[in-house]
Design a protein around this motif. Structure first.
Motif, PDB file in Angstrom:
ATOM      1  N   GLY A   1      30.011 -10.001  64.702  1.00  0.00           N
ATOM      2  CA  GLY A   1      30.592 -11.335  64.600  1.00  0.00           C
ATOM      3  C   GLY A   1      32.086 -11.300  64.370  1.00  0.00           C
ATOM      4  O   GLY A   1      32.623 -12.116  63.615  1.00  0.00           O
ATOM      5  N   GLU A   2      32.760 -10.382  65.041  1.00  0.00           N
ATOM      6  CA  GLU A   2      34.199 -10.256  64.831  1.00  0.00           C
ATOM      7  C   GLU A   2      34.910  -9.733  66.068  1.00  0.00           C
ATOM      8  O   GLU A   2      34.279  -9.206  66.997  1.00  0.00           O
ATOM      9  CB  GLU A   2      34.487  -9.339  63.641  1.00  0.00           C
ATOM     10  CG  GLU A   2      33.982  -7.926  63.822  1.00  0.00           C
ATOM     11  CD  GLU A   2      34.041  -7.106  62.541  1.00  0.00           C
ATOM     12  OE1 GLU A   2      34.017  -7.706  61.446  1.00  0.00           O
ATOM     13  OE2 GLU A   2      34.100  -5.864  62.640  1.00  0.00           O
ATOM     14  N   ILE A   3      36.227  -9.897  66.056  1.00  0.00           N
ATOM     15  CA  ILE A   3      37.107  -9.357  67.079  1.00  0.00           C
ATOM     16  C   ILE A   3      37.915  -8.234  66.440  1.00  0.00           C
ATOM     17  O   ILE A   3      38.441  -8.381  65.336  1.00  0.00           O
ATOM     18  CB  ILE A   3      38.071 -10.433  67.617  1.00  0.00           C
ATOM     19  CG1 ILE A   3      37.297 -11.650  68.120  1.00  0.00           C
ATOM     20  CG2 ILE A   3      38.968  -9.862  68.715  1.00  0.00           C
ATOM     21  CD1 ILE A   3      36.333 -11.368  69.235  1.00  0.00           C
ATOM     22  N   GLN A   4      38.033  -7.127  67.144  1.00  0.00           N
ATOM     23  CA  GLN A   4      38.825  -6.004  66.664  1.00  0.00           C
ATOM     24  C   GLN A   4      40.172  -6.014  67.366  1.00  0.00           C
ATOM     25  O   GLN A   4      40.234  -6.004  68.596  1.00  0.00           O
ATOM     26  CB  GLN A   4      38.072  -4.697  66.953  1.00  0.00           C
ATOM     27  CG  GLN A   4      38.568  -3.508  66.172  1.00  0.00           C
ATOM     28  CD  GLN A   4      37.538  -2.397  66.137  1.00  0.00           C
ATOM     29  OE1 GLN A   4      36.631  -2.393  65.312  1.00  0.00           O
ATOM     30  NE2 GLN A   4      37.668  -1.457  67.042  1.00  0.00           N
ATOM     31  N   GLN A   5      41.252  -6.071  66.605  1.00  0.00           N
ATOM     32  CA  GLN A   5      42.618  -6.077  67.134  1.00  0.00           C
ATOM     33  C   GLN A   5      43.205  -4.680  66.964  1.00  0.00           C
ATOM     34  O   GLN A   5      43.352  -4.182  65.849  1.00  0.00           O
ATOM     35  CB  GLN A   5      43.473  -7.112  66.398  1.00  0.00           C
ATOM     36  CG  GLN A   5      44.896  -7.231  66.918  1.00  0.00           C
ATOM     37  CD  GLN A   5      45.764  -8.085  66.018  1.00  0.00           C
ATOM     38  OE1 GLN A   5      45.804  -7.876  64.805  1.00  0.00           O
ATOM     39  NE2 GLN A   5      46.464  -9.057  66.595  1.00  0.00           N
ATOM     40  N   ILE A   6      43.556  -4.027  68.080  1.00  0.00           N
ATOM     41  CA  ILE A   6      43.996  -2.631  68.065  1.00  0.00           C
ATOM     42  C   ILE A   6      45.430  -2.545  68.558  1.00  0.00           C
ATOM     43  O   ILE A   6      45.735  -2.977  69.675  1.00  0.00           O
ATOM     44  CB  ILE A   6      43.089  -1.771  68.961  1.00  0.00           C
ATOM     45  CG1 ILE A   6      41.619  -1.943  68.559  1.00  0.00           C
ATOM     46  CG2 ILE A   6      43.499  -0.297  68.903  1.00  0.00           C
ATOM     47  CD1 ILE A   6      40.641  -1.569  69.642  1.00  0.00           C
ATOM     48  N   SER A   7      46.314  -2.002  67.757  1.00  0.00           N
ATOM     49  CA  SER A   7      47.716  -1.867  68.139  1.00  0.00           C
ATOM     50  C   SER A   7      47.859  -0.824  69.245  1.00  0.00           C
ATOM     51  O   SER A   7      47.388   0.303  69.109  1.00  0.00           O
ATOM     52  CB  SER A   7      48.555  -1.452  66.934  1.00  0.00           C
ATOM     53  OG  SER A   7      49.868  -1.107  67.339  1.00  0.00           O
ATOM     54  N   LEU A   8      48.525  -1.192  70.332  1.00  0.00           N
ATOM     55  CA  LEU A   8      48.736  -0.232  71.415  1.00  0.00           C
ATOM     56  C   LEU A   8      49.873   0.736  71.111  1.00  0.00           C
ATOM     57  O   LEU A   8      50.010   1.759  71.771  1.00  0.00           O
ATOM     58  CB  LEU A   8      49.016  -0.975  72.726  1.00  0.00           C
ATOM     59  CG  LEU A   8      47.864  -1.818  73.267  1.00  0.00           C
ATOM     60  CD1 LEU A   8      48.234  -2.416  74.626  1.00  0.00           C
ATOM     61  CD2 LEU A   8      46.579  -1.005  73.379  1.00  0.00           C
TER      62      LEU A   8
ATOM     63  N   ASP B   1      50.054   2.188  68.129  1.00  0.00           N
ATOM     64  CA  ASP B   1      49.378   3.171  67.287  1.00  0.00           C
ATOM     65  C   ASP B   1      47.905   2.774  67.240  1.00  0.00           C
ATOM     66  O   ASP B   1      47.528   1.845  66.522  1.00  0.00           O
ATOM     67  CB  ASP B   1      49.981   3.188  65.885  1.00  0.00           C
ATOM     68  CG  ASP B   1      49.374   4.256  64.986  1.00  0.00           C
ATOM     69  OD1 ASP B   1      48.286   4.771  65.316  1.00  0.00           O
ATOM     70  OD2 ASP B   1      49.989   4.565  63.944  1.00  0.00           O
ATOM     71  N   LEU B   2      47.073   3.458  68.008  1.00  0.00           N
ATOM     72  CA  LEU B   2      45.669   3.056  68.156  1.00  0.00           C
ATOM     73  C   LEU B   2      44.863   3.196  66.870  1.00  0.00           C
ATOM     74  O   LEU B   2      43.715   2.750  66.804  1.00  0.00           O
ATOM     75  CB  LEU B   2      45.010   3.877  69.275  1.00  0.00           C
ATOM     76  CG  LEU B   2      45.600   3.707  70.678  1.00  0.00           C
ATOM     77  CD1 LEU B   2      44.834   4.560  71.690  1.00  0.00           C
ATOM     78  CD2 LEU B   2      45.603   2.251  71.106  1.00  0.00           C
ATOM     79  N   SER B   3      45.465   3.798  65.832  1.00  0.00           N
ATOM     80  CA  SER B   3      44.758   3.907  64.551  1.00  0.00           C
ATOM     81  C   SER B   3      44.910   2.649  63.705  1.00  0.00           C
ATOM     82  O   SER B   3      44.216   2.479  62.701  1.00  0.00           O
ATOM     83  CB  SER B   3      45.272   5.116  63.765  1.00  0.00           C
ATOM     84  OG  SER B   3      46.610   4.906  63.331  1.00  0.00           O
ATOM     85  N   ILE B   4      45.814   1.742  64.111  1.00  0.00           N
ATOM     86  CA  ILE B   4      46.020   0.497  63.365  1.00  0.00           C
ATOM     87  C   ILE B   4      45.083  -0.561  63.928  1.00  0.00           C
ATOM     88  O   ILE B   4      45.276  -1.067  65.034  1.00  0.00           O
ATOM     89  CB  ILE B   4      47.484   0.032  63.456  1.00  0.00           C
ATOM     90  CG1 ILE B   4      48.424   1.094  62.883  1.00  0.00           C
ATOM     91  CG2 ILE B   4      47.669  -1.296  62.726  1.00  0.00           C
ATOM     92  CD1 ILE B   4      49.883   0.762  63.018  1.00  0.00           C
ATOM     93  N   ILE B   5      44.040  -0.878  63.177  1.00  0.00           N
ATOM     94  CA  ILE B   5      42.988  -1.779  63.644  1.00  0.00           C
ATOM     95  C   ILE B   5      42.753  -2.869  62.600  1.00  0.00           C
ATOM     96  O   ILE B   5      42.590  -2.582  61.412  1.00  0.00           O
ATOM     97  CB  ILE B   5      41.678  -1.011  63.908  1.00  0.00           C
ATOM     98  CG1 ILE B   5      41.894   0.059  64.993  1.00  0.00           C
ATOM     99  CG2 ILE B   5      40.556  -1.960  64.304  1.00  0.00           C
ATOM    100  CD1 ILE B   5      40.703   0.961  65.210  1.00  0.00           C
ATOM    101  N   LYS B   6      42.740  -4.110  63.062  1.00  0.00           N
ATOM    102  CA  LYS B   6      42.469  -5.249  62.196  1.00  0.00           C
ATOM    103  C   LYS B   6      41.229  -5.975  62.711  1.00  0.00           C
ATOM    104  O   LYS B   6      41.052  -6.108  63.922  1.00  0.00           O
ATOM    105  CB  LYS B   6      43.669  -6.197  62.191  1.00  0.00           C
ATOM    106  CG  LYS B   6      43.474  -7.456  61.364  1.00  0.00           C
ATOM    107  CD  LYS B   6      44.694  -8.360  61.467  1.00  0.00           C
ATOM    108  CE  LYS B   6      44.502  -9.660  60.694  1.00  0.00           C
ATOM    109  NZ  LYS B   6      45.686 -10.544  60.813  1.00  0.00           N
TER     110      LYS B   6
END
Length: 405
Positions: free
Chosen positions: A369-376, A378-383
């Motif tokens: 029930g969520e969306i994962q936001q991934i920084s392009l 730095d792919l380790s930064i995920i919200k």
């Protein structure tokens, strides 16, 4: 007894020692460094739900989530060419509706014209399935009768406005269409030479549905299409069908060793004559209609989804094992990769779906029930952003711009 002058010297010495200590402390504890740029202020995500009518509107720059109500659940979502609106296709309910971000682009900045809301324009059609958009127009191909439905954004907020039908004399089939710069449409034709619902040919029609150019090539089945406005590509079992806006048609051969595999998905590649072809049986390939070449980007049987980002800079590829790969769209070279989520079994019914911008990748996690936001950057930064209980599809709309009037 110390004089007043001696007392003053002692006070100054103590003060200097204190200042030195403060300076030393600051060098030990530096200012934090921001590791990922914030998302653009005027970008939005719209997420539909599999089971309920809930829509989740996300402002990814702030993480704010608003809820709206669609007419039906399980909507397929698309962004209009202008960027302002999102279209909701309810194929099983014979219905199309639209969502207004309220944002309007003015070249170097964005104005807020109104609050985000459901737009007034709707469409009633016989199994609307395939969606395309060009200029200020949206188009659906209606599988139930082979017609097109069209509408102009100028009417999106006109009370009671409806999509209009273009009848090209087709029969029902699982078809597709594109629109050219000259205003004509390329539309699939079912001639019955192949069993099943897939069409075999493509013809050109005008805005009234009259034939402009007849089909000159019969294929063994067509699925998947894209256009740069000058040429349109259709995936087919006979090769990649290239249709020019003048009406000329030709086939580009599949790469050696393809066997019976063919591209069931074709994406616009961000430049004239550049496209991405994808098949789960082989992988993703760069197609260049200027040179008639087909070049592998990734050859893999483990691809869960591949998409071109909103900025048309990157090709994002998500594997079943949870790895996200980021490719330069213009060259096909791998920029970076990382495992960003748990593995997904291939038989899984509702799999994670993917979208992207120049700065972030966004993944729908239907079970969480969520969306994962991934920084392009730095792919380790995920919200993680919570949305409805069973998110289904998402689309990016709005503008990659943070300037206001």
């Amino acid at each position: 007894m110390k004089t007043n002058y001696q007392k003053l010297l002692v006070v100054l010495a103590v003060a200097l020692l204190a200042l030195g200590g403060c300076k030393k402390d600051r060098t030990v504890d530096p200012e934090p460094i921001e590791t990922a740029a914030a998302e653009h202020k005027h970008l939005r995500l719209l997420v539909s739900d599999e089971i309920t009518n809930q829509l989740s509107l996300i402002d990814p720059a702030t993480g704010k989530v608003e809820s709206f109500t669609a007419k039906h659940p399980k909507a397929a979502l698309y962004t209009t060419a202008s960027g302002r609106y999102a279209s909701l296709i309810h194929g099983g309910f014979n219905f199309v509706e639209n969502f207004d971000s309220g944002l309007e682009f003015h070249g170097d900045h964005v104005d807020v014209k109104n609050n985000a809301r459901m737009a007034a324009l709707t469409g009633d059609a016989n199994r609307p399935t395939h969606f395309k958009t060009k200029g200020n127009e949206i188009i659906t191909f209606n599988d139930g009768d082979g017609t097109l439905s069209v509408a102009n954004e100028a009417n999106f907020n006109v009370a009671g406005a409806k999509m209009q039908t273009i009848n090209a004399g087709n029969v029902a089939h699982h078809g597709a269409m594109t629109k050219f710069d000259n205003g004509n449409y390329a539309i699939t034709v079912k001639d019955g030479s192949v069993s099943g619902t897939l069409p075999e040919r493509v013809k050109l029609i005008n805005a009234s549905g009259a034939q402009v150019t007849a089909s000159t090539i019969q294929t063994t089945g067509i699925h998947g299409n894209a256009s740069d406005g000058k040429v349109s590509l259709f995936g087919s079992g006979s090769g990649i069908l290239v249709v020019d806006q003048t009406g000329s048609q030709r086939l580009i051969a599949h790469p050696a060793g393809f066997g019976t595999a063919w591209f069931g998905t074709i994406l616009e590649g961000g430049a004239d004559g550049k496209f991405i072809g994808y098949t789960a049986a082989k992988g993703a390939y760069l197609i260049n209609t200027n040179t008639n070449t087909v070049t592998p980007v990734i050859e893999s049987l483990d691809i869960m989804q591949c998409v071109v980002d909103f900025a048309k800079k990157n090709l994002l590829v998500l594997l079943h094992d949870g790895t996200l790969k980021v490719y330069d769209l213009s060259t096909g070279s791998l920029k970076k990769e990382a495992k960003v989520l748990d593995a997904t079994a291939k038989p899984e019914t509702q799999k994670p779906t993917l979208a992207g911008t120049a700065r972030y990748a966004y993944v729908v996690l239907p079970k969480a029930g969520e969306i994962q936001q991934i920084s392009l950057s730095d792919l380790s930064i995920i919200k993680k952003i919570k949305v409805s209980a069973t998110p289904y599809r998402l689309t990016v709309f709005g503008f990659e711009n943070s300037a206001s009037h």
